[in-house]
Write a protein that holds these residues in place. Sequence first.
Motif, PDB file in Angstrom:
ATOM      1  N   ASP A 189       0.856  -1.182   0.000  1.00 34.64           N
ATOM      2  CA  ASP A 189       0.000   0.000   0.000  1.00 34.64           C
ATOM      3  C   ASP A 189       0.893   1.234   0.000  1.00 34.64           C
ATOM      4  OD1 ASP A 189      -1.976   1.850   0.156  1.00 34.64           O
ATOM      5  OD2 ASP A 189      -2.671   1.318   2.169  1.00 34.64           O
TER       6      ASP A 189
ATOM      7  N   ASN B 193      -4.679   3.560  -4.220  1.00 35.74           N
ATOM      8  CA  ASN B 193      -3.912   2.320  -4.285  1.00 35.74           C
ATOM      9  C   ASN B 193      -4.636   1.294  -5.152  1.00 35.74           C
ATOM     10  OD1 ASN B 193      -1.669   0.605  -3.329  1.00 35.74           O
ATOM     11  ND2 ASN B 193      -3.313  -0.594  -2.400  1.00 35.74           N
TER      12      ASN B 193
ATOM     13  N   TYR C   7      -0.238   2.251  -7.843  1.00 41.06           N
ATOM     14  CA  TYR C   7      -0.975   3.350  -7.210  1.00 41.06           C
ATOM     15  C   TYR C   7      -1.072   4.490  -8.214  1.00 41.06           C
ATOM     16  CZ  TYR C   7       3.595   5.558  -6.675  1.00 41.06           C
ATOM     17  OH  TYR C   7       4.814   6.111  -6.926  1.00 41.06           O
TER      18      TYR C   7
END
Length: 428
Positions: free
Chosen positions: A237, A250, A255
Amino acid sequence: MNCRITHRLLLAVVAMTVMTLYVQACPYHDRLRELARQQRERMAELRRRQSLHDARQSAIHQVRQNLGGSRSSHSHNHASHGHRPAPRPAPVAGGTRHITQVRRPVSSSRTHRYYPQSQVNGHTDQIVNSYYVQPEQHVPCPGSNIYYCPIGTYCKHQRGSSTPYRCMYQRTVYSCNPGFKQVSLSSTQFMCQDINECENATLNTCEQECINTRGSYRCLCEPGFEAGLTGSCEDVDECSSNICDYQCENSIGNYTCSCPTGYKKSGDRCFDIDECAGENNCLETERCLNMFGGFECQVSEECEEGYHRTSGDAFGPCVIINYDRYNYTVPVSIAKNRYGLRSTYPAGSTVGRMNFGVRIHTFEIIEGNEFFRVYTNPRRYVLHIKTKVPLEGAGNEYVLRLDVVHYSSGIPMKSRVQFEFVLSEYNF
């Protein structure tokens, strides 16, 4: 009946011949037979050298006896003439003379020779007798300097046998470490070869990429993933580490960064768009002022009473009209400047510099002393403005007004300068 017996005996002889050929073809038994042959040759050579040694010792003993007899008669002659015979060494048990063996190594480190010495009436006669040479490929059996075994074997004592020792191979079972496999070189030798676990999916637990190492393997993951303890790849993440300036979204293995209106994205960063550099919605009588995340259309303000603009610039400084009425207490010129700042500036940050073009004599802060600190450079041509306290709050305005005095032809001139700082909504 005799034919059947003869036929069975013939089959037994053929079977034993086949077994003998099979045993003789085994490299292990060939090696044992070769060792036994070398041992027999070595024993024969030792017995030959021992016989030669015994013969030489017998000859030496005979010579000593002859010398002893002649010396005895010579001693009697000396006694008859009144001379005292020389002292003789004390005999050892058994009536034989003392013989000392000294072990001396020769120049080669792989061979040791033995030099026996004899002493007769205090005189030492050295007789060289090299009766054994020890090759470096063999080691002596415990407590013996006659029996040797090849390196890689060990001496096994045999009770009641004509040969007291027998050379035996170690019966240790060797194996390879985990991550290696045995590769046979012969019937009695093998080597350990690394196993490439990455070539067999059942030997590794990698989910994405496998890298073979010596005796093991290592799991790697693609960008956006991190390897777990069991070789699995878990999504990272990236947004949790504030990698984007504004907003972060994300996704699996990736991302996306986005920027607010008035900014353009470059990589993970947001940069202000200078709307005044291109087309804008300001009128021709207005001036476009770029701000962080936007712009302003400024309208020209009228000058105070007794001042006017002489440069033709609607946004230029206002200059006093009647110099005759100038008494050095009012400013000669009044200028206003407006700037855009980011949303947050810590204390001690430089927010502005102004070059007057003339040497500044003195200056006085009229407004904004609680927010700003002003100083000049050593040459006193540039005015530096720093913050005393943090400037915060989107849309907040901070005003700094000060009077600057400089000399022109020996006459002090006062100029009033006003700075207006407008904070943006974003800190980038």
